[in-house]
Write a protein that holds these residues in place. Structure first.
Motif, PDB file in Angstrom:
ATOM      1  N   ASP A 221       1.032  -1.146   0.101  1.00  0.00           N
ATOM      2  CA  ASP A 221       0.016   0.235   0.146  1.00  0.00           C
ATOM      3  C   ASP A 221       0.820   1.284  -0.043  1.00  0.00           C
ATOM      4  N   LYS A 222       2.012   1.056   0.219  1.00  0.00           N
ATOM      5  CA  LYS A 222       3.152   2.384   0.419  1.00  0.00           C
ATOM      6  C   LYS A 222       3.630   2.529  -1.047  1.00  0.00           C
ATOM      7  N   PHE A 223       3.515   1.731  -1.883  1.00  0.00           N
ATOM      8  CA  PHE A 223       4.280   2.009  -3.211  1.00  0.00           C
ATOM      9  C   PHE A 223       3.265   1.831  -4.364  1.00  0.00           C
ATOM     10  N   ASP A 224       3.792   2.466  -5.514  1.00  0.00           N
ATOM     11  CA  ASP A 224       3.103   2.287  -6.846  1.00  0.00           C
ATOM     12  C   ASP A 224       3.902   1.337  -7.504  1.00  0.00           C
ATOM     13  N   THR A 225       3.529   0.088  -7.469  1.00  0.00           N
ATOM     14  CA  THR A 225       4.546  -1.049  -8.231  1.00  0.00           C
ATOM     15  C   THR A 225       4.227  -1.054  -9.600  1.00  0.00           C
ATOM     16  N   ARG A 226       5.008  -0.835 -10.468  1.00  0.00           N
ATOM     17  CA  ARG A 226       5.046  -0.907 -11.801  1.00  0.00           C
ATOM     18  C   ARG A 226       5.621  -2.322 -12.253  1.00  0.00           C
ATOM     19  N   GLY A 227       6.373  -2.799 -11.920  1.00  0.00           N
ATOM     20  CA  GLY A 227       7.096  -4.109 -12.218  1.00  0.00           C
ATOM     21  C   GLY A 227       7.877  -4.951 -11.376  1.00  0.00           C
ATOM     22  N   ILE A 228       7.848  -6.322 -11.489  1.00  0.00           N
ATOM     23  CA  ILE A 228       8.735  -7.006 -10.575  1.00  0.00           C
ATOM     24  C   ILE A 228       9.232  -8.031 -11.524  1.00  0.00           C
ATOM     25  N   VAL A 229      10.634  -8.048 -11.788  1.00  0.00           N
ATOM     26  CA  VAL A 229      11.306  -8.819 -12.862  1.00  0.00           C
ATOM     27  C   VAL A 229      12.009 -10.011 -11.986  1.00  0.00           C
ATOM     28  N   VAL A 230      11.605 -11.439 -11.971  1.00  0.00           N
ATOM     29  CA  VAL A 230      12.284 -12.256 -11.025  1.00  0.00           C
ATOM     30  C   VAL A 230      13.451 -13.209 -11.952  1.00  0.00           C
ATOM     31  N   THR A 231      14.236 -13.563 -11.344  1.00  0.00           N
ATOM     32  CA  THR A 231      15.406 -14.522 -11.764  1.00  0.00           C
ATOM     33  C   THR A 231      16.225 -13.921 -12.668  1.00  0.00           C
ATOM     34  N   SER A 232      16.573 -12.466 -12.534  1.00  0.00           N
ATOM     35  CA  SER A 232      17.727 -11.701 -13.130  1.00  0.00           C
ATOM     36  C   SER A 232      18.866 -12.178 -12.634  1.00  0.00           C
ATOM     37  N   THR A 233      19.572 -13.280 -12.984  1.00  0.00           N
ATOM     38  CA  THR A 233      20.712 -13.838 -12.428  1.00  0.00           C
ATOM     39  C   THR A 233      21.112 -14.731 -13.502  1.00  0.00           C
ATOM     40  N   HIS A 234      22.496 -15.264 -13.205  1.00  0.00           N
ATOM     41  CA  HIS A 234      23.296 -15.884 -14.154  1.00  0.00           C
ATOM     42  C   HIS A 234      23.714 -17.345 -13.855  1.00  0.00           C
ATOM     43  N   ARG A 235      22.788 -17.989 -12.975  1.00  0.00           N
ATOM     44  CA  ARG A 235      23.004 -19.168 -12.584  1.00  0.00           C
ATOM     45  C   ARG A 235      22.743 -20.183 -13.895  1.00  0.00           C
ATOM     46  N   PRO A 236      23.826 -21.002 -14.287  1.00  0.00           N
ATOM     47  CA  PRO A 236      23.493 -22.037 -15.486  1.00  0.00           C
ATOM     48  C   PRO A 236      22.327 -23.055 -15.230  1.00  0.00           C
ATOM     49  N   GLU A 237      22.111 -23.240 -14.280  1.00  0.00           N
ATOM     50  CA  GLU A 237      21.007 -24.007 -13.953  1.00  0.00           C
ATOM     51  C   GLU A 237      19.623 -23.643 -14.223  1.00  0.00           C
ATOM     52  N   HIS A 238      19.468 -22.186 -14.606  1.00  0.00           N
ATOM     53  CA  HIS A 238      18.172 -21.552 -15.085  1.00  0.00           C
ATOM     54  C   HIS A 238      17.999 -21.667 -16.508  1.00  0.00           C
ATOM     55  N   ALA A 239      18.994 -22.190 -17.244  1.00  0.00           N
ATOM     56  CA  ALA A 239      18.818 -22.532 -18.718  1.00  0.00           C
ATOM     57  C   ALA A 239      17.679 -23.429 -19.093  1.00  0.00           C
ATOM     58  N   VAL A 240      17.443 -24.360 -18.027  1.00  0.00           N
ATOM     59  CA  VAL A 240      16.423 -25.388 -18.285  1.00  0.00           C
ATOM     60  C   VAL A 240      15.306 -25.281 -16.927  1.00  0.00           C
ATOM     61  N   SER A 241      15.346 -24.521 -16.197  1.00  0.00           N
ATOM     62  CA  SER A 241      14.511 -24.527 -14.908  1.00  0.00           C
ATOM     63  C   SER A 241      12.940 -23.795 -15.390  1.00  0.00           C
ATOM     64  N   SER A 242      12.127 -24.366 -14.576  1.00  0.00           N
ATOM     65  CA  SER A 242      10.789 -23.919 -15.120  1.00  0.00           C
ATOM     66  C   SER A 242      10.629 -22.581 -15.135  1.00  0.00           C
ATOM     67  N   ASP A 243       9.400 -21.765 -15.816  1.00  0.00           N
ATOM     68  CA  ASP A 243       8.973 -20.717 -15.790  1.00  0.00           C
ATOM     69  C   ASP A 243       8.878 -20.199 -14.369  1.00  0.00           C
ATOM     70  N   GLN A 244       9.857 -19.211 -13.974  1.00  0.00           N
ATOM     71  CA  GLN A 244      10.009 -18.706 -12.661  1.00  0.00           C
ATOM     72  C   GLN A 244       8.847 -17.493 -12.417  1.00  0.00           C
ATOM     73  N   ALA A 245       8.349 -17.001 -13.408  1.00  0.00           N
ATOM     74  CA  ALA A 245       7.370 -15.804 -13.390  1.00  0.00           C
ATOM     75  C   ALA A 245       6.045 -16.739 -13.070  1.00  0.00           C
ATOM     76  N   ALA A 246       5.895 -17.874 -13.645  1.00  0.00           N
ATOM     77  CA  ALA A 246       4.661 -18.686 -13.270  1.00  0.00           C
ATOM     78  C   ALA A 246       4.835 -19.151 -11.790  1.00  0.00           C
ATOM     79  N   TRP A 247       6.007 -19.452 -11.199  1.00  0.00           N
ATOM     80  CA  TRP A 247       6.441 -20.159  -9.906  1.00  0.00           C
ATOM     81  C   TRP A 247       6.012 -18.617  -8.946  1.00  0.00           C
ATOM     82  N   ALA A 248       6.248 -17.486  -9.433  1.00  0.00           N
ATOM     83  CA  ALA A 248       6.262 -16.461  -8.620  1.00  0.00           C
ATOM     84  C   ALA A 248       4.698 -15.982  -8.484  1.00  0.00           C
ATOM     85  N   GLU A 249       3.922 -16.373  -9.375  1.00  0.00           N
ATOM     86  CA  GLU A 249       2.591 -16.089  -9.493  1.00  0.00           C
ATOM     87  C   GLU A 249       1.975 -17.007  -8.636  1.00  0.00           C
TER      88      GLU A 249
END
Length: 347
Positions: A67-95
């Protein structure tokens, strides 16, 4: 005549008061880049996860304060881990993890805390999640066609009127912010850069992980040293506003936090409170150190943006002073989060 004149002045004053009364206080606009991901994905870090789960607790805390913020976007999994080349959709996980919990409890939050919580908050998967791409200093990022989550922030900022300010909270690698700054400078869009303020967690510290000789030798800067260097150089040249929190989240908010399983069990009365308490529970308290970025933005718990220079610098004396302020306010900060966790449950 004199009477009518003063009646006219009084009517204008009354109209002005009415307009002011009807104009809501502007909330800080926020965009978040986080390396957060599903902690059940195995990895090689000290907790056996692919990314440090501290961002899970920090995100739950942010949603309790939405309630304190005007949230315009949240970008998840902004990272360099090689495991994420094949990991599942992390936006779907966050949702599933955060979006559903938030929507289930937002009515309670609004009714118990006076309104102001948006009906929903959504998540987007980072464009560098699968590629693990790092910033290339020799490259000119004139096109953002292959960087949709960078372009999304650019477009949000471009639509804002002059004088608007978007607070970009950086909880991990600063690759995407560096690409955005490069794009703006190489295409002459300094008007967009003027609408951005970067608030970074621990990309510099001469006290913790780093040394006085190499304050940049910290995890979030090592993730993409070229990106970190580029942003710091542009901040020092006053081309961007870059606020370096250092380790004040870890060694202020977290170090000063209440201890004990029983205290944090009380958070679990609601879904968001449980996410906060269980995201990363270590050493008898919750690690949500990235939350320093939004607490300094709020400025209600001891440290404000005025305490952090805009040029990306972070002296030892400055960091020590801010740590002490957060330690002193940490109990009150956690009590406020607990109050909100209970409100989310309708209590």
């Amino acid at each position: 005549m004199r009477s009518r004149f003063w009646m006219y002045i009084a009517s204008i004053a009354a109209l002005g008061s009415l307009v002011l009364a009807q104009t809501p206080t502007a909330k800080p606009i926020v965009w978040i880049y986080t390396d957060m991901s599903d902690k059940t994905i195995p990895g090689k870090n000290h907790m056996g996860t692919v990314n440090d789960p501290d961002d899970i607790s920090a995100m739950a805390g942010y949603l309790l304060l939405a309630d304190k913020f005007d949230t315009r976007g949240i970008v998840v999994t902004s990272t360099h881990r090689p495991e994420h080349a094949v990991s599942s959709d992390q936006a779907a996980w966050a949702e599933r993890t955060f979006g559903e919990a938030y929507r289930a409890e937002v009515a309670n939050l609004n009714s118990r805390l006076g309104g102001g919580f948006p009906a929903t908050i959504s998540f987007t998967q980072s464009c560098i999640k699968k590629t693990a791409e790092r910033y290339a200093p020799a490259k000119t990022y004139a096109s953002l066609d292959t960087y949709p989550t960078v372009r999304a922030l650019f477009e949000v900022a471009a639509r804002e009127p002059n004088g608007a300010l978007i607070n970009v909270l950086c909880w991990g690698s600063v690759t995407e912010p560096a690409i955005l700054v490069n794009h703006c400078l190489s295409t002459g869009r300094t008007d967009v850069l003027k609408k951005l303020r970067f608030i970074a967690h621990w990309t510099n510290s001469s006290l913790h992980q780093g040394t006085p000789e190499h304050p940049e030798n910290v995890a979030n800067c090592r993730e993409d040293a070229a990106a970190c260097t580029y942003l710091k150089q542009n901040a020092l040249a006053k081309k961007i506003d870059y606020r370096e929190c250092g380790a004040i989240g870890q060694h202020g908010i977290v170090s000063g936090a209440p201890r004990g399983v029983a205290y944090y069990e009380a958070f679990k009365v609601s879904r968001l409170g449980r996410l906060f308490a269980e995201g990363k529970f270590v050493q008898n308290s919750v690690d949500h150190s990235d939350s320093a970025t939004y607490w300094v933005l709020l400025g209600t718990m001891g440290v404000t943006l005025a305490d952090i220079p805009a040029d990306g610098s972070n002296t030892a004396s400055q960091e020590t002073a801010n740590e002490k302020k957060f330690v002193a306010s940490s109990r009150a900060l956690h009590e406020e989060l607990l109050r909100r966790a209970r409100a989310a449950a309708g209590k």
